[in-house]
Enzyme design. Structure first.
Site, PDB file in Angstrom:
ATOM      1  CG  ASP A  95      68.085 -87.828 -36.196  1.00 34.18           C
ATOM      2  OD1 ASP A  95      66.835 -87.483 -35.864  1.00 34.18           O
ATOM      3  OD2 ASP A  95      68.626 -87.926 -36.615  1.00 34.18           O
ATOM      4  CG  HIS A  96      63.711 -86.503 -37.761  1.00 30.52           C
ATOM      5  ND1 HIS A  96      65.161 -86.269 -37.845  1.00 30.52           N
ATOM      6  CD2 HIS A  96      63.373 -85.474 -38.610  1.00 30.52           C
ATOM      7  CE1 HIS A  96      65.631 -84.836 -37.706  1.00 30.52           C
ATOM      8  NE2 HIS A  96      63.829 -84.629 -38.263  1.00 30.52           N
ATOM      9  CD  GLU A 169      68.240 -85.174 -40.213  1.00 27.16           C
ATOM     10  OE1 GLU A 169      69.712 -84.922 -40.126  1.00 27.16           O
ATOM     11  OE2 GLU A 169      67.294 -85.386 -39.912  1.00 27.16           O
ATOM     12  CG  HIS A 211      66.658 -81.974 -41.683  1.00 30.60           C
ATOM     13  ND1 HIS A 211      65.391 -83.326 -41.855  1.00 30.60           N
ATOM     14  CD2 HIS A 211      67.034 -81.758 -40.618  1.00 30.60           C
ATOM     15  CE1 HIS A 211      65.079 -82.736 -41.112  1.00 30.60           C
ATOM     16  NE2 HIS A 211      65.608 -82.364 -40.060  1.00 30.60           N
ATOM     17  CG  HIS A 248      65.296 -81.597 -36.093  1.00 34.42           C
ATOM     18  ND1 HIS A 248      64.337 -81.883 -36.085  1.00 34.42           N
ATOM     19  CD2 HIS A 248      65.504 -81.587 -34.138  1.00 34.42           C
ATOM     20  CE1 HIS A 248      63.673 -83.158 -35.412  1.00 34.42           C
ATOM     21  NE2 HIS A 248      64.734 -82.762 -34.217  1.00 34.42           N
ATOM     22  CG  ASN A 270      68.808 -82.698 -33.842  1.00 25.69           C
ATOM     23  OD1 ASN A 270      69.128 -82.970 -32.747  1.00 25.69           O
ATOM     24  ND2 ASN A 270      67.942 -83.798 -34.705  1.00 25.69           N
TER      25      ASN A 270
HETATM   26 ZN   LIG Z   1      63.115 -82.420 -38.418  1.00 26.19          ZN
END
Ligand SMILES: [Zn+2]
Length: 341
Positions: A95-96, A169, A211, A248, A270
């Site tokens: 992920d990120h 996040e 997020h 997202h 996500n």
């Molecule tokens: Zn993102």
């Protein structure tokens, strides 16, 4: 089934985009949560994505070690073994990952895949995300170009992000003044820079996403932004340039918003926050219901049966698997596995 290889994963993504459905990409931080995703996907007869964040990797490596690449590797190795027992395909993503963490997270994981490929073994991960949304678009794409060239040689899928997602996040906190809506001009630039490289990338183009936790009404999602971006890129570069989009910050979105985004080419969504809650809700229920068994109250000895972590973690696994099934249904994915086709 084993973790989907590049060819299979590509076919899954193609079919999802043309069929207007998407794969849930669920963040996991442990064997238990990874097993929950596999179970939920299998019960939905759907393919999906297991995803590890930088914080999730650090957590999984142990609180005394905190090595994000090590923990991500451990989870991926477990999934490679366990996935063989489930009649669906799963892809493994990270992920990120911000620019300043690439050298500690994505790059060591890519190196591990390169080592494995040289020895004739499958890739460790299927894809990795680079989050350059806190940089200028030019700087973001300078890094994305280099990564994509390397990924293309190794059958790895790159995920990038344009525009900024609000909220929080892990330790990635969105800037409140940041641009919450990607523009068609931004995404044309993405296509201009990345499409000649080859390989395969996914684009998280933001359309008001936030997020983490928010109450309904806080965010104005505009999935129409995605359509504008697709229309612009197809007009300029032809249908072959149509994006594979990622959603997202979708926790708490309405079904209508999700479905509209699927119609515009979202193939991966996500899901983290909603899964965290589903897991913890089951644990909390157990603790409140068995208060005097999980604790040694007033000189008593408690109840081994209810404080054995397996008891409540098994409940949490099932609860999270149920939430995975809901995510699959929200994304129109029921019964769509390519396993056996
Ligand atoms: Zn993102």
């Amino acid at each position: 089934m084993p973790v989907a290889d590049f060819k299979t994963y590509s076919a899954i993504l193609d079919r999802a985009r043309s069929g207007h459905f998407a794969l849930p990409a669920v963040n996991v931080t442990s064997l238990i949560t990874a097993n929950a995703v596999l179970r939920g996907l299998a019960e939905s007869k759907a393919d999906g994505i297991i995803q590890v964040s930088t914080g999730g990797g650090a957590f999984a490596s142990g609180s005394a070690v905190k090595d994000m690449a090590l923990g991500a590797t451990s989870i991926a190795e477990h999934v490679h073994r366990a996935a063989e027992r489930y009649p669906i395909y799963v892809a493994l993503h990270t992920d990120h990952c911000l620019k300043d963490k690439l050298d500690k997270f994505v790059i060591p994981l890519v190196e591990e895949t390169e080592k494995r490929r040289a020895a004739g073994r499958p890739n460790l991960f299927t894809g990795h995300m680079f989050d350059g949304s806190n940089l200028s678009l030019g700087q973001n794409l300078d890094i994305a170009e280099k990564l994509l060239a390397r990924f293309a040689k190794n059958d790895l899928v790159l995920e990038i992000e344009t525009g900024a997602v609000g909220g929080e996040e892990d330790d990635v906190v969105g800037d409140h003044s940041a641009k919450l809506y990607t523009t068609p001009e931004d995404t044309l630039e993405v296509a201009r820079r990345l499409n000649p490289i080859g390989g395969r990338y996914l684009l998280a183009a933001t359309f008001g996403n936030v997020h983490g936790v928010y109450k309904p009404g806080h965010v104005k999602l505009r999935p129409g932004v995605l359509k504008e971006c697709q229309d612009a890129v197809v007009k300029k570069y032809g249908d072959g340039a149509r994006f594979y989009l990622v959603f997202h910050g979708g926790s708490g979105s309405t079904q209508a918003e999700i479905h509209e985004s699927l119609d515009y080419g979202v193939v991966k969504m996500n899901v983290d926050t909603d899964m965290q809650y589903a897991f913890t809700r089951a644990v909390a229920g157990h603790m409140f219901k068995n208060y005097d068994g999980v604790l040694k109250v007033d000189g008593e000895v408690g109840s081994k049966k209810v404080y054995d972590p397996r008891t409540y973690l098994a409940l949490a696994e099932v609860a999270m698997a149920e939430r995975v099934k809901q995510a699959v249904a929200d994304l129109r994915g029921n019964g769509k596995t390519m396993f056996g086709t």
